[in-house]
Design an enzyme around this catalytic site. Sequence first.
Site, PDB file in Angstrom:
ATOM      1  N   ASP A   1       0.889  -1.141   0.000  1.00  0.00           N
ATOM      2  CA  ASP A   1       0.000   0.000   0.000  1.00  0.00           C
ATOM      3  C   ASP A   1       0.936   1.202   0.000  1.00  0.00           C
ATOM      4  O   ASP A   1       1.945   1.184   0.698  1.00  0.00           O
ATOM      5  CB  ASP A   1      -0.828  -0.055   1.297  1.00  0.00           C
ATOM      6  CG  ASP A   1      -1.933   0.955   1.280  1.00  0.00           C
ATOM      7  OD1 ASP A   1      -2.300   1.403   0.173  1.00  0.00           O
ATOM      8  OD2 ASP A   1      -2.422   1.294   2.362  1.00  0.00           O
TER       9      ASP A   1
ATOM     10  N   ASP B   1      -0.422  -0.725   6.480  1.00  0.00           N
ATOM     11  CA  ASP B   1      -0.217  -0.173   7.817  1.00  0.00           C
ATOM     12  C   ASP B   1      -1.333  -0.586   8.771  1.00  0.00           C
ATOM     13  O   ASP B   1      -1.377  -0.171   9.914  1.00  0.00           O
ATOM     14  CB  ASP B   1      -0.064   1.349   7.779  1.00  0.00           C
ATOM     15  CG  ASP B   1      -1.263   2.031   7.150  1.00  0.00           C
ATOM     16  OD1 ASP B   1      -2.228   1.318   6.789  1.00  0.00           O
ATOM     17  OD2 ASP B   1      -1.253   3.256   7.026  1.00  0.00           O
TER      18      ASP B   1
ATOM     19  N   ASP C   1      -7.105  -1.592   5.923  1.00  0.00           N
ATOM     20  CA  ASP C   1      -6.797  -2.627   4.933  1.00  0.00           C
ATOM     21  C   ASP C   1      -6.870  -4.037   5.511  1.00  0.00           C
ATOM     22  O   ASP C   1      -6.284  -4.957   4.962  1.00  0.00           O
ATOM     23  CB  ASP C   1      -5.478  -2.367   4.201  1.00  0.00           C
ATOM     24  CG  ASP C   1      -4.351  -2.017   5.139  1.00  0.00           C
ATOM     25  OD1 ASP C   1      -4.510  -2.307   6.338  1.00  0.00           O
ATOM     26  OD2 ASP C   1      -3.339  -1.478   4.690  1.00  0.00           O
TER      27      ASP C   1
END
Lengths: 650, 72
Positions: free
Chosen positions: A345, A534, A538
């Site tokens: 990401d 992180d 997600d």
Amino acid sequence: MKKTSLSRREQRTLIRILVSLALFLIVFLTDKIMPGGLGGVFDGAAAWVFPFCLYLIIYLLIGYDVLWRAVRNIAHGQVFDENFLMCVATLGAFALAIYRGTTGQEIEGFDEACAVLLFYQIGEFFQRYATGKSRKSIAALMDIRPDYAFVRRGSEVKKTDPAEVQVGELIVVGPGEKIPLDGIIVRGTSTLDTKALTGESLPRDVSEGDEVISGCVNLTSQIEVRTEKAFYDSTVSKILELVENAAEQKSKAENFITRFARYYTPAVCGIALLLAVVPGLITADWPTWIYRALSFLVVSCPCALVISIPLSFFAGIGAASRYGILVKGSNYLEKFNQANVFVFDKTGTLTRGNFAVTCVAPADRREEILRLAAIAEQGSSHPIARSIVACYGRPAEEGYLLTNIAGEGVRAERDGDVILCGNEKLMAQNGIDVVRETGIGTIIYVAHNGRFVGSLLIADELKPEAKEVIGALSGMNCKTVMLTGDNEAVAENVAGQLGVSEYRASLLPQDKVTQLEDLLARKQPSDAVCFVGDGINDAPVLMRSDIGIAMGGMGSDAAIEASDIVLMKDDLRGIPLAKRIAKKTMAIVRQNIVFSIAVKAAILILSAFGIANMWIAVFGDVGVAVLAILNAMRVNSRYKGAAEQETTTK
Amino acid sequence: MKKVFQLQDLDCANCAAKMERAVAKIDGVREVNVSFLAQRMSIDADEARFEAIMDQVVKTCKKVEPDCTIVR
């Protein structure tokens, strides 16, 4: 080997082994040196009784517990029990020696029976010691468990169980104590040792308003913390849960070896029986073939095989945890070794997720540009303005009248001294010619008294280690993919800077799962797709990927739950490091499987042909186990480059 | 219901595997996992009969590995 690190039980065993070993050597050497041997002390048909008695005493001293366990386990129907197999083998050897004695042959074989059991005990002792030691290295992680909390209730401070502290209560943490619950400092300034959590040896300074994580050790002075989470939701509980469950997820290699052991022992015992009976019937040389069969029984013990594999994984997980990398189970370590597609990401993972001045042009006027820009931007709380002030790093000059020109920038004026700071439009409005910049991000132009000074490029800052990590992963033949919500131009630029092999731009948060599924669908069965995020928003992607890696796990319990590997420290270098640990662990696992099985097979074949004797057979059991354990311990060695990481990063 | 128990004096790796196989056969046990290195046993069993099942588990383990005790 330090005596103090042994338990009382271990110490007793050690003394027993040493005494038996000494006695054995005395008897053994006397027998060899004395003319005629111990058998020559007494004449006649019962000459064998004297050496037999001496060896029997030693045998009983070293092996009484094995004998007892064998009897007890047989009563419970455990036929293929290690103790039983050892007893049958050694007692059988004794019986053969007595047979030789009574039939008037050369008196020998008592020493062998005794030595086999002695070596067996030495090997067992070492096995216990080694596993206990590696267990302790993991247990060191358990040290983070806080035992108590001091709660301020009204005017009194009460010592309580951390589990009983409510959210929002005030807790007092003195120097040298562990922070029991996650919270925010309301009073006091101190330094925290986060080493147990992150592997980071540099202490962290904290003051009022800072978030503190449970499990850290308060170093310098007393602080008061308002708890933000209950004990069971606190970081420390989540980590402990993870570590404690780590050994539960068994890898394919572990399952293979336990299944193998399940058939191995009965099979070898069966062959031993055949070996004793069939050639015995044919050749009528019963003692030789029974002896060979007994050697088989010694080699058939399964523990050596079964122990080395989980121990290797355990050592791997332990080694990783030392660097603040938590692996949820050996199966993930196994899978991570295969991982060859790394999906990142962008924001917050490859980049810091905040704005920073990344370029000042022209560079030789950097100081002046920053000084002027900081004067103009000091009054604003906009992230871009703040990044300029932060980059300047000193207090900006005051006393300027600041005028915000919406959508253009800021005008600062003091005694006719005019600073303009803003976009191209602002410059054009004031008739200032600029040197146009075309970087990716926000460009701020600075003019002083109608003259153009320079420009600043402000962008989401890449993590300093990002490029190195992408390079390292590419060097390991891994594909790297960057996912971002940014537009094509920004994505292309960042991807180019980092050297990632692919990127997907303009993604909405929900598109990430689709992208990942696309990658999963295209991969080979032997590949594994890894997602690094992180942990914020997600979780679905972390869960969907083969291996989900959450960064900066401190404080984000959702991320810890959704991921398979957690990097406690917000440092991407943990990924190649974890990969190296996984690779080394798997290499050692494979070595141990091949080595143990190969040596055992070789010894079986040699003893079937009478080339190897029982001394070698016992090496096939405990010797192999000890070597495999020593090999497993290599996983825990220091990792090059990782040591610097421990000290240089902040 | 899933519960984790500490095991004391579990000395051999193969015994752990044997215990696991033996406990898995007990009626009402959905899933069992014995970790030799962590010295733990996690059991997923029928909640209504959990205590009774645990008695059975303790008995079985005593049979397989008499030195090892389950801390309840």
